[in-house]
Design an enzyme around this catalytic site. Sequence first.
Site, PDB file in Angstrom:
ATOM      1  N   LYS A  22       0.839  -1.204   0.000  1.00 52.82           N
ATOM      2  CA  LYS A  22       0.000   0.000   0.000  1.00 52.82           C
ATOM      3  C   LYS A  22       0.874   1.254   0.000  1.00 52.82           C
ATOM      4  O   LYS A  22       0.567   2.240  -0.676  1.00 52.82           O
ATOM      5  CB  LYS A  22      -0.944  -0.020   1.216  1.00 52.82           C
ATOM      6  CG  LYS A  22      -2.035  -1.080   1.086  1.00 52.82           C
ATOM      7  CD  LYS A  22      -2.768  -1.371   2.386  1.00 52.82           C
ATOM      8  CE  LYS A  22      -3.703  -2.582   2.221  1.00 52.82           C
ATOM      9  NZ  LYS A  22      -4.359  -3.005   3.461  1.00 52.82           N
ATOM     10  N   GLN A  82      -4.398  -1.960   9.845  1.00 60.98           N
ATOM     11  CA  GLN A  82      -4.313  -3.258   9.176  1.00 60.98           C
ATOM     12  C   GLN A  82      -4.840  -4.368  10.090  1.00 60.98           C
ATOM     13  O   GLN A  82      -4.420  -4.484  11.238  1.00 60.98           O
ATOM     14  CB  GLN A  82      -2.841  -3.532   8.779  1.00 60.98           C
ATOM     15  CG  GLN A  82      -2.637  -4.803   7.981  1.00 60.98           C
ATOM     16  CD  GLN A  82      -3.267  -4.749   6.587  1.00 60.98           C
ATOM     17  OE1 GLN A  82      -3.173  -3.748   5.877  1.00 60.98           O
ATOM     18  NE2 GLN A  82      -3.928  -5.827   6.189  1.00 60.98           N
ATOM     19  N   ASP A 131     -11.037   2.474   4.675  1.00 62.70           N
ATOM     20  CA  ASP A 131     -11.377   1.052   4.540  1.00 62.70           C
ATOM     21  C   ASP A 131     -12.894   0.857   4.512  1.00 62.70           C
ATOM     22  O   ASP A 131     -13.375  -0.223   4.160  1.00 62.70           O
ATOM     23  CB  ASP A 131     -10.800   0.259   5.728  1.00 62.70           C
ATOM     24  CG  ASP A 131      -9.544  -0.520   5.344  1.00 62.70           C
ATOM     25  OD1 ASP A 131      -9.348  -0.756   4.134  1.00 62.70           O
ATOM     26  OD2 ASP A 131      -8.773  -0.878   6.250  1.00 62.70           O
TER      27      ASP A 131
END
Length: 290
Positions: A52, A96, A119
């Site tokens: 990312k 994450q 997200d």
Amino acid sequence: MVVLDGKATSAQIRAELAEKVKVLKAEGKKVPHLAAILVGEDGASRTYVNAKVRDCEEVGYGSTLIKLPEETSESELLKAIHKLNNDEDVDGYIVQLPLPNHIDETKVLLAIDPKKDVDGFHPENVGKMTLNLPTYIPATPQGIVEILRRYNVPTEGKDCVVIGRSQIVGSPMSILLSQHNYPGNCTVTLCHSRTKNLRQVCKKADIIVAALGQPGFVTADMVKEGACIIDVGITRVDDSSKKSGFRLLGDVDYNAVATKCSYITPVPGGVGPMTRAALMLNTMKVIELS
Ligand code: NAD
């Protein structure tokens, strides 16, 4: 049969975003800045987060990686989140997953400022997605929608079976494909571990989205001639012939299914790269929605 090439499509998306960044810079506007919090040493998580950061560099976004040790307490993590919520330079960030067992994932997700939740896991954003309002859509379902759109895969009126009902993939996927949109307007059946006659259900499907995490689960005899197959599964299996020591397997028996279907995503090189590209799209959206 058309292979839905996530690698090439995601590269195209990054190129488009890099152009947008150039325009923002030329206009003297703020360039998106994505931050990521990584707790612990999980190998797959580290690989995903590093990828990312590389994507941010390629498209010209700012990026910040906050690495915290495995033993980080819940309150220390919440402090780091609070800091990002108040950091004006950071437009969006992700925590994450998975987190170490001693940390309550729900508490963490609830602490994220919904405006920075690229997200799309915060209940406020899940609610907006469900109501078809502009918001951040979880990266994997958004990546799938994006690849269907870019390949003009017909979806209207199609029978779609989603296998797996997780909050990050299966469940949002079923919502998006049933909405009054393109891609969408499908009649969706959401299957899971308690579904009966899954084979028969799949056999009737025009579109199958396999997101259960069981390598080779979808076999040719479960697939209708001409169906569209989206393989979300990524399972690492040991392979000493690979430099990494493992290879990635999808949820679909690719070679056999590919001979029957009209569209298919490969693993690797299908949904995985599209998921990364979708996060980059969401990060640009922070600027566009504000
Ligand atoms: P999860 O473990 O949270 O959920 C799995 C779902 O599959 C559950 O809802 C369960 O009910 C269902 N399931 C399990 N066994 C089943 C069976 N035999 N029949 C029917 N349903 C069954 O998984 P997840 O986080 O949604 O991930 C699913 C897979 O997708 C994993 O392999 C994961 O690594 C992969 N994944 C890939 C990406 C990507 O970018 N390509 C992103 C997220 C997840």
